[in-house]
Write a protein that holds these residues in place. Structure first.
Motif, short mmCIF file in Angstrom:
data_model
loop_
_atom_site.label_atom_id
_atom_site.label_comp_id
_atom_site.label_asym_id
_atom_site.label_seq_id
_atom_site.Cartn_x
_atom_site.Cartn_y
_atom_site.Cartn_z
N PHE A 74 11.58 -22.99 11.75
CA PHE A 74 11.24 -21.93 10.81
C PHE A 74 11.09 -22.68 9.48
O PHE A 74 11.87 -23.45 8.94
N GLY A 75 9.89 -22.50 8.71
CA GLY A 75 9.68 -22.99 7.42
C GLY A 75 8.31 -24.15 7.81
O GLY A 75 7.43 -24.05 7.03
N LEU A 76 8.76 -25.01 8.79
CA LEU A 76 7.50 -25.69 9.24
C LEU A 76 6.52 -24.74 9.88
O LEU A 76 5.16 -25.04 9.60
N LEU A 77 6.91 -23.81 10.90
CA LEU A 77 6.10 -23.14 11.28
C LEU A 77 6.16 -21.61 10.68
O LEU A 77 7.56 -21.30 10.50
N ASP A 78 5.14 -21.15 10.26
CA ASP A 78 5.44 -19.76 9.64
C ASP A 78 4.71 -18.59 10.29
O ASP A 78 3.74 -18.80 10.76
N PRO A 79 5.63 -17.56 10.44
CA PRO A 79 5.09 -16.22 11.28
C PRO A 79 4.34 -15.30 10.15
O PRO A 79 3.94 -14.30 10.64
N GLU A 80 4.27 -15.77 9.13
CA GLU A 80 3.49 -15.07 7.98
C GLU A 80 2.09 -15.65 7.46
O GLU A 80 1.75 -16.88 8.14
N THR A 81 1.47 -15.04 6.56
CA THR A 81 0.30 -15.45 5.80
C THR A 81 0.87 -15.79 4.15
O THR A 81 2.04 -15.53 3.96
N PRO A 82 -0.03 -16.64 3.59
CA PRO A 82 0.43 -16.77 2.30
C PRO A 82 0.44 -15.46 1.57
O PRO A 82 1.25 -15.49 0.47
N SER A 142 10.84 -25.98 20.42
CA SER A 142 11.23 -25.28 19.15
C SER A 142 10.07 -24.53 18.62
O SER A 142 8.93 -24.34 19.06
N GLY A 143 10.46 -23.70 17.67
CA GLY A 143 9.85 -22.57 17.17
C GLY A 143 10.40 -21.68 16.27
O GLY A 143 11.55 -21.84 15.60
N VAL A 144 9.71 -20.45 15.59
CA VAL A 144 10.35 -19.65 14.81
C VAL A 144 11.27 -18.85 15.61
O VAL A 144 10.97 -18.23 16.37
N PRO A 165 3.48 -18.20 15.94
CA PRO A 165 3.32 -19.30 15.00
C PRO A 165 3.34 -20.73 15.75
O PRO A 165 3.00 -21.63 15.24
N GLY A 166 3.58 -20.69 17.02
CA GLY A 166 3.38 -21.75 18.09
C GLY A 166 4.75 -22.02 18.54
O GLY A 166 5.75 -22.00 17.68
N ILE A 167 4.77 -22.72 19.52
CA ILE A 167 5.97 -23.23 20.27
C ILE A 167 5.55 -24.77 20.63
O ILE A 167 4.67 -25.04 21.33
N MET A 168 6.84 -25.55 20.33
CA MET A 168 6.45 -26.98 20.63
C MET A 168 7.76 -27.29 21.76
O MET A 168 8.78 -26.99 21.55
N LEU A 169 7.00 -27.83 22.84
CA LEU A 169 7.69 -28.74 23.75
C LEU A 169 7.48 -30.16 23.99
O LEU A 169 6.42 -30.55 23.75
N SER A 170 8.54 -30.84 24.24
CA SER A 170 8.46 -32.14 24.30
C SER A 170 8.37 -32.54 25.68
O SER A 170 8.62 -32.00 26.51
#
Length: 526
Positions: free
Chosen positions: A309-317, A240-242, A256-261
């Motif tokens: 996407f949404g949980l992990l953001d490829p942007e800044t505020p 999972s990721g953006v 933004p990070g990549i999650m693997l289970s």
């Protein structure tokens, strides 16, 4: 009498139909359990899952520090779940970040290079202080701030390294511990790291529920990360990721990070051993994106991609487009923050957990209230708020014409000035069609690029305009935006002078309509 008679054929057919009916409807048998994740991960009243969710670890003292750099055999991964006590639900605000529920379930994996990091940034130091388990991978073996750095490339065959020019830098680093390649040359090695790195994680630290792969510049919210993963079943093979797409190939962006289970690694490592030499390594030789190579490998390992996407953001505020869709979604990561911003964000999270505890998520709404809203104003000098939906550019020679008319005593360049009904063809260049407008808007559009005041008045008169920006460069330009963004301060000498502003009454109205997020939205893969 013949062997096959009509009566005997009828008996055989009847018996076959009877057995088929009993097998389908009358005999008990087990169906395959569905493996798709639920869409909504909001937690309601629920009973804890029975049984031990995590297999017993295979190796002692390997994982967080990785100091021994021991290697397990992937085929020894434990899959039986032994009964065990339910995890503690103590998530009060007085808990240390390392003692929070779920903290020991996560392996943080950091990918870097010798050209990129000489010492870890402050926000990363604080993250590692909270993590029970972490591994750092690079293009060399060494140490950083007392933590071991593991070489992600040393399991790539010598024949492969000798056949590809980018490995010349790798050999130089192996020969000279002080050699530092240029950023560009180190980047060429990045694509080769991903598959060996994931395989090494599976062998060095095989029994963690979740693995979060990040870059040094990735800013994680520790509390939101733990709350998110606590809602997931680690046995489901999550990748999972953006999302991003190249040639119809969907993959997770690395930044933004990549999650693997755990479930994903269980399916990955045997396919790695089977396909790396014949299919995946040749792909790495031709493909430029390591994250796209990883996506291909995961697909062939039958690990499905889930968008977070949404949980992990490829942007800044500052660069994010703020909207209703993710308004109540917790922010697990940002990317692209300066070191000062990342450090400030971590301090904000610490203050948040001290006030609200470790079970209250920090949403986009909270981030907007803290990092964006205080900076919005009717007008800001030397500021680019990235308005771009409609761009109005003055006709060539407009500035000279106005100066001449001003010298002659004519009140030109104001919104009250009478201008032709139909502007010249080059009077405006638009990236998108103009909004529906009346005669007064026709007038405004023709003079919008003459001054910041005219640009602001044009935005005010346009119903869906939330913000505007103006530059006097050339003959002048006015940009209108219907999307809400903050932007950043600009150096007028380097990027030209920009004046920006927001319709504060409209901004306040729509953000109030979006709500105060009493309930967080944890849904993903939408």
């Amino acid at each position: 009498m013949p062997l096959l008679t009509p009566t005997r054929a009828l008996v055989v057919l009847t018996s076959f139909l009877l057995v088929s009916f009993l097998w389908t409807w009358g005999l008990p048998h087990q169906y395959a359990a569905p493996t798709l994740p639920i869409v909504n991960h909001d937690k309601g009243e629920e009973k804890p899952i029975a049984g031990q969710l995590l297999p017993e670890p295979l190796i002692a003292n390997v994982g967080a520090e990785g100091a021994k750099n021991e290697k397990a055999t992937p085929t020894t991964l434990v899959t039986e779940m032994k009964p065990g006590p339910t995890r503690s639900a103590d998530i009060g605000s007085d808990k240390n970040c390392k003692d929070v529920r779920g903290a020991s379930d996560v392996m943080i994996v950091i990918r870097t290079s010798r050209a990129e990091v000489e010492k870890p940034p402050a926000h990363l130091v604080k993250l590692l202080a909270c993590a029970h388990h972490f591994l750092i991978f690079s293009d060399h073996e060494g140490e950083i701030d007392g933590h071991p750095i593991h070489d992600a490339l040393d399991i790539i065959p010598n024949t492969t390294r000798s056949n590809h020019e980018e490995f010349l830098e790798y050999e130089k680093m192996k020969a000279d511990k002080k050699y530092k390649p240029s950023t560009e040359k180190a980047k060429a090695l990045d694509k080769w790291k991903w598959l060996p790195m994931v395989y090494k994680v599976a062998t060095m630290a095989p029994n963690h529920r979740f693995y979060m792969f990040i870059e040094p510049e990735t800013s994680l919210s520790w509390t939101n990360l733990l709350q998110w993963l606590d809602r997931l079943d680690y046995r489901i093979p999550y990748y999972s990721g953006v999302p991003d797409t190249v040639d119809d190939k969907r993959y997770a962006q690395r930044s933004p990070g990549i999650m693997l289970s755990y479930g994903a690694l269980q399916q990955y490592w045997p396919r790695h051993e089977e396909l790396y030499a014949t299919e995946w390594e040749p792909l790495a030789a031709t493909e430029s994106r390591g994250s796209l190579i990883l996506a291909t490998a995961m697909k062939q390992a039958h690990v499905e991609f889930y968008s977070s996407f949404g949980l992990l953001d490829p942007e800044t505020p500052s660069s994010l487009i703020w909207g209703q869709k993710f308004w109540c979604t917790p922010v697990v990561s940002w990317h692209g923050l300066t070191s000062t911003q990342a450090d400030s964000l971590w301090d904000t999270q610490e203050a948040w957990t001290k006030k609200h505890g470790w079970a209250t998520p920090y949403t986009h709404y909270n981030a907007f209230e803290q990092f964006v809203k205080p900076h919005l104003a009717e007008q800001k000098e030397d500021w680019d708020n990235v308005s771009s939906d409609t761009q109005l550019t003055a006709e060539s020679g407009r500035r000279e014409k106005l100066a001449k008319q001003k010298a002659e005593g004519k009140a030109e360049g104001t919104i009250e000035h009478q201008v032709p009904k139909d502007p010249p063809k080059d009077a405006s260049k638009n990236t998108k069609p103009f909004p529906k407008r009346d005669d007064s808007l026709d007038t405004l559009f023709q003079v919008a690029a003459d001054s910041p005041e005219n640009c602001k008045a044009t935005c005010q008169k346009t119903d869906d305009c939330l913000q505007w920006k103006y530059t006097p460069a050339g003959d002048g330009a006015c940009h209108l935006g219907k999307s809400l963004r903050l932007g950043a301060k600009v150096n007028p000498d380097a990027k030209g002078k920009w004046t920006s502003g927001w319709m504060l009454d409209r901004v306040n109205r729509i953000t109030e309509e979006w709500g105060r997020c009493e309930r967080a939205e944890w849904r993903f893969n939408q």
